[in-house]
Design a protein around this motif. Structure first.
Motif, PDB file in Angstrom:
ATOM      1  N   ILE A 235       0.844  -1.207   0.000  1.00  0.00           N
ATOM      2  CA  ILE A 235       0.000   0.000   0.000  1.00  0.00           C
ATOM      3  C   ILE A 235       0.874   1.249   0.000  1.00  0.00           C
ATOM      4  O   ILE A 235       0.713   2.148  -0.840  1.00  0.00           O
ATOM      5  N   TRP A 236       1.851   1.279   0.896  1.00  0.00           N
ATOM      6  CA  TRP A 236       2.705   2.478   0.971  1.00  0.00           C
ATOM      7  C   TRP A 236       3.541   2.635  -0.291  1.00  0.00           C
ATOM      8  O   TRP A 236       3.702   3.741  -0.805  1.00  0.00           O
ATOM      9  N   ALA A 237       4.017   1.511  -0.826  1.00  0.00           N
ATOM     10  CA  ALA A 237       4.818   1.611  -2.057  1.00  0.00           C
ATOM     11  C   ALA A 237       3.983   2.180  -3.199  1.00  0.00           C
ATOM     12  O   ALA A 237       4.426   3.064  -3.948  1.00  0.00           O
ATOM     13  N   GLU A 238       2.722   1.750  -3.299  1.00  0.00           N
ATOM     14  CA  GLU A 238       1.880   2.231  -4.415  1.00  0.00           C
ATOM     15  C   GLU A 238       1.428   3.665  -4.180  1.00  0.00           C
ATOM     16  O   GLU A 238       1.320   4.460  -5.130  1.00  0.00           O
ATOM     17  N   LEU A 239       1.197   4.017  -2.917  1.00  0.00           N
ATOM     18  CA  LEU A 239       0.850   5.423  -2.635  1.00  0.00           C
ATOM     19  C   LEU A 239       2.025   6.334  -3.000  1.00  0.00           C
ATOM     20  O   LEU A 239       1.848   7.386  -3.629  1.00  0.00           O
ATOM     21  N   ARG A 240       3.224   5.880  -2.670  1.00  0.00           N
ATOM     22  CA  ARG A 240       4.397   6.699  -3.031  1.00  0.00           C
ATOM     23  C   ARG A 240       4.529   6.756  -4.554  1.00  0.00           C
ATOM     24  O   ARG A 240       4.752   7.818  -5.134  1.00  0.00           O
ATOM     25  N   ASN A 241       4.308   5.629  -5.210  1.00  0.00           N
ATOM     26  CA  ASN A 241       4.426   5.582  -6.666  1.00  0.00           C
ATOM     27  C   ASN A 241       3.463   6.567  -7.327  1.00  0.00           C
ATOM     28  O   ASN A 241       3.792   7.217  -8.334  1.00  0.00           O
ATOM     29  N   ARG A 242       2.266   6.719  -6.761  1.00  0.00           N
ATOM     30  CA  ARG A 242       1.252   7.555  -7.428  1.00  0.00           C
ATOM     31  C   ARG A 242       1.219   8.994  -6.903  1.00  0.00           C
ATOM     32  O   ARG A 242       0.639   9.870  -7.539  1.00  0.00           O
ATOM     33  N   LEU A 243       1.816   9.227  -5.717  1.00  0.00           N
ATOM     34  CA  LEU A 243       1.754  10.582  -5.144  1.00  0.00           C
ATOM     35  C   LEU A 243       3.094  11.313  -5.180  1.00  0.00           C
ATOM     36  O   LEU A 243       3.116  12.547  -5.305  1.00  0.00           O
ATOM     37  N   GLU A 244       4.210  10.598  -5.065  1.00  0.00           N
ATOM     38  CA  GLU A 244       5.538  11.252  -5.102  1.00  0.00           C
ATOM     39  C   GLU A 244       5.955  11.484  -6.553  1.00  0.00           C
ATOM     40  O   GLU A 244       6.938  10.941  -7.042  1.00  0.00           O
ATOM     41  N   THR A 245       5.147  12.305  -7.247  1.00  0.00           N
ATOM     42  CA  THR A 245       5.375  12.511  -8.684  1.00  0.00           C
ATOM     43  C   THR A 245       5.751  13.956  -8.997  1.00  0.00           C
ATOM     44  O   THR A 245       5.841  14.345 -10.161  1.00  0.00           O
ATOM     45  N   VAL A 246       5.874  14.755  -7.922  1.00  0.00           N
ATOM     46  CA  VAL A 246       6.256  16.162  -8.159  1.00  0.00           C
ATOM     47  C   VAL A 246       7.486  16.473  -7.317  1.00  0.00           C
ATOM     48  O   VAL A 246       7.651  15.911  -6.218  1.00  0.00           O
ATOM     49  N   PRO A 247       8.368  17.357  -7.785  1.00  0.00           N
ATOM     50  CA  PRO A 247       9.598  17.644  -7.039  1.00  0.00           C
ATOM     51  C   PRO A 247       9.300  18.098  -5.609  1.00  0.00           C
ATOM     52  O   PRO A 247       8.359  18.864  -5.378  1.00  0.00           O
ATOM     53  N   GLY A 248      10.067  17.542  -4.668  1.00  0.00           N
ATOM     54  CA  GLY A 248       9.993  18.041  -3.293  1.00  0.00           C
ATOM     55  C   GLY A 248       8.900  17.433  -2.450  1.00  0.00           C
ATOM     56  O   GLY A 248       8.786  17.739  -1.264  1.00  0.00           O
ATOM     57  N   PHE A 249       8.081  16.555  -3.023  1.00  0.00           N
ATOM     58  CA  PHE A 249       7.009  15.971  -2.206  1.00  0.00           C
ATOM     59  C   PHE A 249       7.424  14.586  -1.717  1.00  0.00           C
ATOM     60  O   PHE A 249       7.779  13.717  -2.520  1.00  0.00           O
ATOM     61  N   THR A 250       7.364  14.378  -0.419  1.00  0.00           N
ATOM     62  CA  THR A 250       7.645  13.053   0.166  1.00  0.00           C
ATOM     63  C   THR A 250       6.438  12.628   0.986  1.00  0.00           C
ATOM     64  O   THR A 250       5.903  13.441   1.754  1.00  0.00           O
ATOM     65  N   LEU A 251       6.018  11.396   0.795  1.00  0.00           N
ATOM     66  CA  LEU A 251       4.845  10.903   1.514  1.00  0.00           C
ATOM     67  C   LEU A 251       5.299  10.239   2.808  1.00  0.00           C
ATOM     68  O   LEU A 251       6.074   9.285   2.802  1.00  0.00           O
ATOM     69  N   ALA A 252       4.801  10.761   3.936  1.00  0.00           N
ATOM     70  CA  ALA A 252       5.115  10.132   5.230  1.00  0.00           C
ATOM     71  C   ALA A 252       4.220   8.908   5.411  1.00  0.00           C
ATOM     72  O   ALA A 252       3.074   8.886   4.937  1.00  0.00           O
ATOM     73  N   SER A 253       4.756   7.880   6.053  1.00  0.00           N
ATOM     74  CA  SER A 253       3.927   6.691   6.303  1.00  0.00           C
ATOM     75  C   SER A 253       3.854   6.430   7.803  1.00  0.00           C
ATOM     76  O   SER A 253       4.581   7.044   8.580  1.00  0.00           O
ATOM     77  N   GLY A 254       2.943   5.553   8.178  1.00  0.00           N
ATOM     78  CA  GLY A 254       2.766   5.251   9.596  1.00  0.00           C
ATOM     79  C   GLY A 254       1.847   4.048   9.742  1.00  0.00           C
ATOM     80  O   GLY A 254       1.444   3.439   8.745  1.00  0.00           O
ATOM     81  N   PRO A 255       1.468   3.715  10.976  1.00  0.00           N
ATOM     82  CA  PRO A 255       0.632   2.518  11.197  1.00  0.00           C
ATOM     83  C   PRO A 255      -0.723   2.673  10.499  1.00  0.00           C
ATOM     84  O   PRO A 255      -1.364   3.708  10.611  1.00  0.00           O
ATOM     85  N   ILE A 256      -1.108   1.621   9.776  1.00  0.00           N
ATOM     86  CA  ILE A 256      -2.431   1.625   9.123  1.00  0.00           C
ATOM     87  C   ILE A 256      -3.452   1.107  10.130  1.00  0.00           C
ATOM     88  O   ILE A 256      -3.309   0.001  10.669  1.00  0.00           O
ATOM     89  N   MET A 257      -4.460   1.916  10.425  1.00  0.00           N
ATOM     90  CA  MET A 257      -5.446   1.561  11.467  1.00  0.00           C
ATOM     91  C   MET A 257      -6.640   0.826  10.866  1.00  0.00           C
ATOM     92  O   MET A 257      -7.325   0.066  11.547  1.00  0.00           O
ATOM     93  N   GLU A 258      -6.931   1.095   9.599  1.00  0.00           N
ATOM     94  CA  GLU A 258      -8.120   0.491   8.988  1.00  0.00           C
ATOM     95  C   GLU A 258      -7.949   0.488   7.479  1.00  0.00           C
ATOM     96  O   GLU A 258      -7.378   1.446   6.931  1.00  0.00           O
ATOM     97  N   LYS A 259      -8.374  -0.567   6.830  1.00  0.00           N
ATOM     98  CA  LYS A 259      -8.361  -0.561   5.366  1.00  0.00           C
ATOM     99  C   LYS A 259      -9.573  -1.352   4.882  1.00  0.00           C
ATOM    100  O   LYS A 259     -10.031  -2.282   5.533  1.00  0.00           O
TER     101      LYS A 259
END
Ligand code: APR
Ligand code: PHB
Length: 394
Positions: A235-259
């Motif tokens: 999940i985190w890898a795909e979120l980074r793949n689809r959201l970290e697409t612009v310079p300077g943006f880094t996606l923070a991750s953490g415990p997933i509480m619900e999916k």
């Protein structure tokens, strides 16, 4: 048992209707299939239109929403390696959205109803509706009969109310999309102040949030995806793949509480009424969540239903009751179109050919460069002003 309005369902529609009727001195009883804890914990939508915020504030249940809700003055469309902000404050001055979880709205409404002595029966498994085409409809459950003047079917898409309408009465419009949304709730500070709608060749992603400590994400996944296919790391890898697409943006991750995985559907049942049964919210219509309209349509429906029922008790006139369905459906179909439009604009359709994908990119370029096109998105997203209805002004 007897009450003036029997309400099936303690979701946003049923609870808000009960409260709005109470404010008009009209009694109601809510019958809910699930437990209070379940209703208050279901992670659902999270964006309130300006009109919904106004309804909740006017009804006196907006205190915590004003304290804890997050007003947002824009959203970002992210595609092709760049982010494009849709600035509400410039395009639709004075109108914004508030990010506040649906379960928080439900908690606030349940508390308000119980504090006012409202009747909510939780864990009622066998609701049945009777004599809907008479002046004395009733609801049976757990060996009891609730006699009422009106029944409000607020029991969602899988409820008992819509199926209680005889064959041949309803016209149903239905469209299923060839993908689903994987929703994630994570205990991590949002990596963006505002919502990010990301369109990529690998599929759509949405970065939303619930509080300064909790983020809410969605990933477009195949229709037959299961949670087993999506361990947290993927999940985190795909979120980074689809959201970290612009310079300077880094996606923070953490415990997933619900999916959870939600299919995408557009659905409308017309008319939203049969005799003394009135449908409101998901019981009558479903939208793909891309436009964040589901909860807001439920609130708009019951705002009109409370006015129509109140008018009947005050004057004996059924004219607003007779106008309820048409008045709701005008807003419902506008939201249906907007939700379909946002979904087709931002998602990857395997059936699309190269030409279709270029059309989609051209439309995104237009929406993010033309003031007129961006205003179309903004005014629908924050919610169009309400139309006049009875004593309710626009
Ligand atoms: N008897 C009693 N209650 C029922 C029955 C039944 N047979 N079937 C369903 N219910 C209850 C559900 O348990 C739920 O609490 O009716 C309620 C319907 O609530 P919602 O599904 O939340 O629908 P609504 O109030 O119209 O709100 C729409 O909720 O699902 C989201 O995305 C949707 O944001 C939108 C909002
Ligand atoms: C959410 O925060 O749950 C959310 C936000 C925007 C959407 C859909 C869901 O379009």
């Amino acid at each position: 048992m007897r009450t003036q309005v029997g309400i099936v369902g303690a979701g946003p529609a049923g609870l808000l209707l009960s409260h709005l009727l109470h404010l008009r001195g009209i009694d109601s009883v809510i019958l809910e299939l699930r437990s209070r804890a379940y209703c208050e914990s279901r992670v659902r939508a999270g964006v309130l239109e300006q009109g919904t915020v106004d309804i909740l504030n006017a009804a006196g249940v907006g205190d915590r929403m004003r304290r804890e809700g997050l007003p947002h003055l824009g959203i970002e469309l992210r595609y092709g390696g760049a982010g494009h902000r849709i600035p509400f404050e410039r395009l639709v001055p004075g109108r914004a959205i508030t990010v506040y979880g649906q379960q928080e709205v439900v908690k606030d409404l349940i508390a308000a109803r119980l504090e006012a002595g409202g009747a909510i029966h939780f864990e009622v498994p066998d609701v049945e509706l009777h004599d809907l085409d008479t002046a004395t409809p009733s609801i049976t459950f757990q060996g009891q009969r609730l006699e009422c003047d009106f029944i409000a079917g607020c029991d969602g898409f899988h409820g008992v109310s819509r199926p209680s309408i005889p064959e041949g009465v309803l016209t149903v419009y239905d469209r299923v999309y060839p993908f689903a949304w994987l929703g994630i709730l994570a205990r991590v500070k949002p990596s963006s102040e505002e919502l990010i709608y990301a369109a990529t060749d690998d599929g759509f992603a949405l970065h939303s949030m619930r509080s300064p400590e909790v983020s809410r994400f969605y990933l477009q996944v195949p229709l037959d995806a299961s949670l087993d296919d999506w361990p947290d790391e993927r999940i985190w890898a795909e979120l980074r793949n689809r959201l970290e697409t612009v310079p300077g943006f880094t996606l923070a991750s953490g415990p997933i509480m619900e999916k959870g995985i939600t299919p995408m559907r557009s659905f409308v049942a017309e008319p939203m009424r049969y005799g003394r049964l009135f449908l409101a919210g998901d019981a009558a219509h479903i939208v793909p969540p891309t436009g964040a309209k589901g909860l807001n349509l439920a609130a708009a429906d019951v705002r009109l239903l409370a006015e129509a029922i109140g008018h009947w008790y005050a004057t004996g006139s059924a004219d607003l009751l007779d106008g309820y369905s048409e008045a709701c459906l005008k807003r419902v179909w506008r939201a249906q179109h907007f939700s379909w439009w946002m979904t087709t604009l931002l998602h990857t359709f395997e059936s699309d050919d190269a030409y279709g994908r270029r059309l989609q990119r051209s439309y995104l370029d237009y929406v993010t460069s033309s003031e007129a096109a961006a205003t179309t998105l903004a005014e629908n997203y924050v919610g169009l002003p309400f139309e006049p209805f009875g004593t309710l002004d626009a």
